[in-house]
Scaffold this motif. Structure first.
Motif, PDB file in Angstrom:
ATOM      1  N   ARG A  43       0.820  -1.224   0.000  1.00  0.00           N
ATOM      2  CA  ARG A  43       0.000   0.000   0.000  1.00  0.00           C
ATOM      3  C   ARG A  43       0.849   1.266   0.000  1.00  0.00           C
ATOM      4  NH1 ARG A  43      -2.803  -2.803   3.933  1.00  0.00           N
ATOM      5  NH2 ARG A  43      -1.865  -1.503   5.536  1.00  0.00           N
ATOM      6  N   ASN A  44       1.905   1.275   0.817  1.00  0.00           N
ATOM      7  CA  ASN A  44       2.655   2.507   1.047  1.00  0.00           C
ATOM      8  C   ASN A  44       4.004   2.559   0.340  1.00  0.00           C
ATOM      9  OD1 ASN A  44       0.535   2.939   2.815  1.00  0.00           O
ATOM     10  ND2 ASN A  44       1.710   2.419   4.639  1.00  0.00           N
ATOM     11  N   GLY A  45       4.496   1.393  -0.117  1.00  0.00           N
ATOM     12  CA  GLY A  45       5.853   1.327  -0.625  1.00  0.00           C
ATOM     13  C   GLY A  45       6.828   1.166   0.524  1.00  0.00           C
ATOM     14  N   TYR A  46       8.015   0.647   0.231  1.00  0.00           N
ATOM     15  CA  TYR A  46       8.981   0.397   1.290  1.00  0.00           C
ATOM     16  C   TYR A  46       9.419   1.687   1.970  1.00  0.00           C
ATOM     17  CZ  TYR A  46      13.296  -0.759   3.687  1.00  0.00           C
ATOM     18  OH  TYR A  46      14.264  -0.875   4.649  1.00  0.00           O
ATOM     19  N   GLN A 119       2.781 -13.729  -8.964  1.00  0.00           N
ATOM     20  CA  GLN A 119       2.958 -12.293  -8.727  1.00  0.00           C
ATOM     21  C   GLN A 119       1.681 -11.666  -8.178  1.00  0.00           C
ATOM     22  OE1 GLN A 119       5.640 -10.563  -8.814  1.00  0.00           O
ATOM     23  NE2 GLN A 119       7.100 -11.685 -10.062  1.00  0.00           N
ATOM     24  N   CYS A 120       0.532 -12.090  -8.701  1.00  0.00           N
ATOM     25  CA  CYS A 120      -0.739 -11.535  -8.221  1.00  0.00           C
ATOM     26  C   CYS A 120      -1.036 -11.967  -6.786  1.00  0.00           C
ATOM     27  CB  CYS A 120      -1.883 -11.957  -9.149  1.00  0.00           C
ATOM     28  SG  CYS A 120      -1.827 -11.195 -10.790  1.00  0.00           S
ATOM     29  N   GLU A 121      -0.595 -13.163  -6.417  1.00  0.00           N
ATOM     30  CA  GLU A 121      -0.810 -13.649  -5.053  1.00  0.00           C
ATOM     31  C   GLU A 121       0.211 -13.068  -4.077  1.00  0.00           C
ATOM     32  OE1 GLU A 121      -0.532 -17.840  -5.526  1.00  0.00           O
ATOM     33  OE2 GLU A 121      -2.419 -17.996  -6.658  1.00  0.00           O
ATOM     34  N   ASN A 122       1.331 -12.580  -4.595  1.00  0.00           N
ATOM     35  CA  ASN A 122       2.408 -12.059  -3.740  1.00  0.00           C
ATOM     36  C   ASN A 122       2.881 -10.693  -4.248  1.00  0.00           C
ATOM     37  OD1 ASN A 122       3.135 -14.624  -1.970  1.00  0.00           O
ATOM     38  ND2 ASN A 122       2.920 -15.341  -4.083  1.00  0.00           N
ATOM     39  N   PRO A 123       2.005  -9.698  -4.266  1.00  0.00           N
ATOM     40  CA  PRO A 123       2.387  -8.385  -4.807  1.00  0.00           C
ATOM     41  C   PRO A 123       3.487  -7.698  -4.008  1.00  0.00           C
ATOM     42  CG  PRO A 123       0.276  -8.243  -3.664  1.00  0.00           C
ATOM     43  CD  PRO A 123       0.617  -9.699  -3.770  1.00  0.00           C
ATOM     44  N   ALA A 124       3.709  -8.135  -2.775  1.00  0.00           N
ATOM     45  CA  ALA A 124       4.772  -7.520  -1.971  1.00  0.00           C
ATOM     46  C   ALA A 124       6.140  -7.728  -2.600  1.00  0.00           C
ATOM     47  CB  ALA A 124       4.754  -8.082  -0.556  1.00  0.00           C
ATOM     48  N   LEU A 125       6.326  -8.830  -3.331  1.00  0.00           N
ATOM     49  CA  LEU A 125       7.617  -9.060  -3.975  1.00  0.00           C
ATOM     50  C   LEU A 125       7.883  -7.978  -5.007  1.00  0.00           C
ATOM     51  CD1 LEU A 125      10.104 -10.815  -4.364  1.00  0.00           C
ATOM     52  CD2 LEU A 125       8.818 -12.174  -6.026  1.00  0.00           C
ATOM     53  N   TRP A 126       6.879  -7.627  -5.779  1.00  0.00           N
ATOM     54  CA  TRP A 126       7.017  -6.560  -6.779  1.00  0.00           C
ATOM     55  C   TRP A 126       7.290  -5.229  -6.091  1.00  0.00           C
ATOM     56  CZ3 TRP A 126       7.745  -7.024 -11.795  1.00  0.00           C
ATOM     57  CH2 TRP A 126       7.554  -5.934 -12.632  1.00  0.00           C
ATOM     58  N   ALA A 127       6.579  -4.973  -4.997  1.00  0.00           N
ATOM     59  CA  ALA A 127       6.772  -3.716  -4.270  1.00  0.00           C
ATOM     60  C   ALA A 127       8.186  -3.610  -3.710  1.00  0.00           C
ATOM     61  CB  ALA A 127       5.745  -3.613  -3.143  1.00  0.00           C
ATOM     62  N   LEU A 128       8.726  -4.720  -3.239  1.00  0.00           N
ATOM     63  CA  LEU A 128      10.065  -4.699  -2.663  1.00  0.00           C
ATOM     64  C   LEU A 128      11.141  -4.586  -3.737  1.00  0.00           C
ATOM     65  CD1 LEU A 128       9.885  -7.363   0.198  1.00  0.00           C
ATOM     66  CD2 LEU A 128      10.254  -4.914   0.440  1.00  0.00           C
ATOM     67  N   MET A 129      10.914  -5.191  -4.871  1.00  0.00           N
ATOM     68  CA  MET A 129      11.948  -5.221  -5.901  1.00  0.00           C
ATOM     69  C   MET A 129      11.991  -3.948  -6.741  1.00  0.00           C
ATOM     70  SD  MET A 129      12.172  -9.064  -7.403  1.00  0.00           S
ATOM     71  CE  MET A 129      12.981 -10.350  -6.460  1.00  0.00           C
ATOM     72  N   GLY A 131      10.518  -0.777  -5.698  1.00  0.00           N
ATOM     73  CA  GLY A 131      10.267   0.458  -4.971  1.00  0.00           C
ATOM     74  C   GLY A 131      11.544   1.253  -4.759  1.00  0.00           C
ATOM     75  N   SER A 132      11.401   2.378  -4.093  1.00  0.00           N
ATOM     76  CA  SER A 132      12.564   3.226  -3.808  1.00  0.00           C
ATOM     77  C   SER A 132      13.103   2.926  -2.412  1.00  0.00           C
ATOM     78  CB  SER A 132      12.173   4.707  -3.899  1.00  0.00           C
ATOM     79  OG  SER A 132      11.153   5.009  -2.965  1.00  0.00           O
ATOM     80  N   GLY A 133      14.394   3.169  -2.224  1.00  0.00           N
ATOM     81  CA  GLY A 133      15.015   2.986  -0.919  1.00  0.00           C
ATOM     82  C   GLY A 133      15.147   1.548  -0.480  1.00  0.00           C
ATOM     83  N   ILE A 134      15.134   0.610  -1.434  1.00  0.00           N
ATOM     84  CA  ILE A 134      15.189  -0.810  -1.091  1.00  0.00           C
ATOM     85  C   ILE A 134      16.558  -1.160  -0.489  1.00  0.00           C
ATOM     86  CG2 ILE A 134      15.008  -3.145  -2.030  1.00  0.00           C
ATOM     87  CD1 ILE A 134      12.411  -1.543  -2.008  1.00  0.00           C
ATOM     88  N   PRO A 135      16.613  -1.963   0.572  1.00  0.00           N
ATOM     89  CA  PRO A 135      17.904  -2.362   1.150  1.00  0.00           C
ATOM     90  C   PRO A 135      18.810  -3.014   0.116  1.00  0.00           C
ATOM     91  CG  PRO A 135      16.101  -2.994   2.595  1.00  0.00           C
ATOM     92  CD  PRO A 135      15.472  -2.507   1.331  1.00  0.00           C
ATOM     93  N   GLY A 136      20.121  -2.808   0.276  1.00  0.00           N
ATOM     94  CA  GLY A 136      21.085  -3.332  -0.678  1.00  0.00           C
ATOM     95  C   GLY A 136      21.017  -4.832  -0.852  1.00  0.00           C
ATOM     96  N   HIS A 137      20.742  -5.558   0.237  1.00  0.00           N
ATOM     97  CA  HIS A 137      20.654  -7.014   0.150  1.00  0.00           C
ATOM     98  C   HIS A 137      19.558  -7.421  -0.824  1.00  0.00           C
ATOM     99  CE1 HIS A 137      20.523 -11.241   1.464  1.00  0.00           C
ATOM    100  NE2 HIS A 137      19.213 -11.094   1.485  1.00  0.00           N
ATOM    101  N   ILE A 138      18.396  -6.786  -0.727  1.00  0.00           N
ATOM    102  CA  ILE A 138      17.280  -7.124  -1.611  1.00  0.00           C
ATOM    103  C   ILE A 138      17.608  -6.741  -3.046  1.00  0.00           C
ATOM    104  CG2 ILE A 138      14.863  -6.603  -2.146  1.00  0.00           C
ATOM    105  CD1 ILE A 138      14.340  -6.320   0.803  1.00  0.00           C
TER     106      ILE A 138
END
Length: 221
Positions: A43-46, A119-129, A131-138
């Motif tokens: 909803r909010n982005g990382y 992807q539709c069942e796990n939209p958080a993966l798309w949001a994490l990959m 989005g902005s400010g994503i941790p370097g590990h991801i």
């Protein structure tokens, strides 16, 4: 008074059961927090998410959250690792050799349908990959995942377009992934018939792009 054999044997069993119950409760709590984080990230982005929002989504206090995760980044990393592991499994099943031997239209169905469903069942993966400010590990894991997909698409191309040079195959695979990514942005923001229409459009675009490259025609049976 000495303990009976029954009482003596019951003590260690009960003692060992207590840590297992605590571990099980801890695992359920972690799963609850990860599920809440997935909703907040979608909803909010990382970048805009907070541990307070995740705790609120999970129905727990921030103090409870901090018992399991020191910060938002740690939550994102564990969630990303969990979802990426599932994504690798899904993509591995989609790109099975028997699917790659199908005629191109059926191959697209066999590969694209389970990947989009995941992807539709796990939209958080798309949001994490993406989005902005994503941790370097991801970010590093995302790049490795993309490289794996690139190689799998190149492998699929080699089954029906073996005359392509390695450079042509790599370029075509990269274009296929770019088309897929652009379409997925639309697919994930729609539902029902509209989503189905975009999925059909994606397959049409890829079919028209790839069909002229086909030099090997698998049996249709």
């Amino acid at each position: 008074m000495p303990k009976s054999p029954e009482a003596a044997s019951a003590g260690p069993t009960e003692a060992s059961a207590a840590p297992r119950r605590r571990q099980a409760r801890g695992e359920r709590r972690v799963a609850q927090l990860l599920e809440a984080a997935a909703g907040v990230f979608c909803r909010n982005g990382y970048a805009a998410a907070s541990t307070n929002a995740i705790a609120r989504e999970a129905g727990v206090s921030p103090g409870t959250l901090y018992q399991f995760f020191p910060n938002k980044e740690a939550i994102a990393v564990q969630l990303g690792d969990t979802l990426l592991h599932k994504a690798y499994e899904t993509h591995g099943q989609a790109f099975q050799p028997e699917n790659l031997q199908l005629p191109l239209p059926r191959m697209l169905d066999a590969v694209i349908d389970p990947v989009i469903a995941f992807q539709c069942e796990n939209p958080a993966l798309w949001a994490l990959m993406h989005g902005s400010g994503i941790p370097g590990h991801i970010d590093a894991e995302h790049k490795a995942f993309h490289e794996t997909l690139q190689l799998r698409v190149e492998g699929a191309l080699s089954t029906f377009a073996p005359d392509l040079t390695p450079a042509e195959r790599a370029r075509t695979a990269n274009m296929v992934l770019s088309i897929f990514k652009s379409a997925l942005d639309l697919i994930l923001t729609t539902e029902g018939d509209e989503r189905a229409a975009y999925i059909a459009e994606l397959k049409t675009v890829l079919l028209r792009y790839l069909e002229p490259l086909v030099t090997v025609h698998p049996a249709t049976s």
